[in-house]
Every structure is written in C-alpha cells, then in structure tokens.
Design a protein around this motif. Sequence first.
Motif, PDB file in Angstrom:
ATOM      1  N   TYR A  26       1.173   6.866  -6.906  1.00 36.37           N
ATOM      2  CA  TYR A  26       0.158   7.806  -7.376  1.00 36.37           C
ATOM      3  C   TYR A  26       0.536   9.099  -6.862  1.00 36.37           C
ATOM      4  N   ALA A  27       1.317   9.217  -5.945  1.00 37.51           N
ATOM      5  CA  ALA A  27       2.015  10.797  -5.575  1.00 37.51           C
ATOM      6  C   ALA A  27       2.920  11.177  -6.681  1.00 37.51           C
ATOM      7  N   ASP A  28       3.533  10.207  -7.194  1.00 43.98           N
ATOM      8  CA  ASP A  28       4.283  10.485  -8.451  1.00 43.98           C
ATOM      9  C   ASP A  28       3.841  10.947  -9.622  1.00 43.98           C
ATOM     10  N   LEU A  29       2.625  10.760  -9.621  1.00 41.48           N
ATOM     11  CA  LEU A  29       1.788  11.147 -11.034  1.00 41.48           C
ATOM     12  C   LEU A  29       1.349  12.472 -11.233  1.00 41.48           C
TER      13      LEU A  29
ATOM     14  N   ILE B 100       1.044  -1.137  -0.129  1.00 43.69           N
ATOM     15  CA  ILE B 100      -0.077   0.226  -0.042  1.00 43.69           C
ATOM     16  C   ILE B 100       0.895   1.140  -0.009  1.00 43.69           C
ATOM     17  N   SER B 101       1.931   1.220   0.632  1.00 46.68           N
ATOM     18  CA  SER B 101       2.815   2.406   0.595  1.00 46.68           C
ATOM     19  C   SER B 101       3.451   2.651  -0.620  1.00 46.68           C
ATOM     20  N   GLN B 102       3.880   1.388  -1.283  1.00 48.74           N
ATOM     21  CA  GLN B 102       4.361   1.912  -2.822  1.00 48.74           C
ATOM     22  C   GLN B 102       3.382   2.208  -3.708  1.00 48.74           C
ATOM     23  N   VAL B 103       2.071   2.003  -3.589  1.00 47.37           N
ATOM     24  CA  VAL B 103       1.036   2.167  -4.354  1.00 47.37           C
ATOM     25  C   VAL B 103       0.979   3.682  -3.960  1.00 47.37           C
ATOM     26  N   HIS B 104       0.980   4.333  -2.776  1.00 48.18           N
ATOM     27  CA  HIS B 104       0.655   5.602  -2.511  1.00 48.18           C
ATOM     28  C   HIS B 104       1.822   6.321  -3.004  1.00 48.18           C
ATOM     29  N   GLN B 105       3.076   6.027  -3.072  1.00 51.97           N
ATOM     30  CA  GLN B 105       4.177   6.499  -3.634  1.00 51.97           C
ATOM     31  C   GLN B 105       4.059   6.663  -5.134  1.00 51.97           C
TER      32      GLN B 105
END
Length: 50
Positions: free
Chosen positions: A47-50, A40-45
Amino acid sequence: MIMIVTNNTQSSSQNAKAVSTRKRVIASTMSVDEYFDELISQVHQDYADL
C-alpha cells in the motif's frame, strides 16, 4: 481382566534421530504470529508503494 503389555524397543539412536528431526522441523517452522506479522508488513509495503 485384559492386560496390555507394550515393549518399548526403540533404541537410543532412534530417540536421538527423533529429537534431531523435531529440532530441525521446529527450527524451520514459522509461528502463526510470525507469519501474520510478516504478511501485514508486506501488505503495508504494498500500500505504501501505491
């Protein structure tokens, strides 16, 4: 009547080896909760990079 007799011939060094192997496996194993928290942390990162 049938009786089953077992002979426990496992030596103390074999017991120690089994315990050592178990500790090593547990130490290098990630729990399901840890796995999904990291995912989940990696997915958040991502999406934050988009």
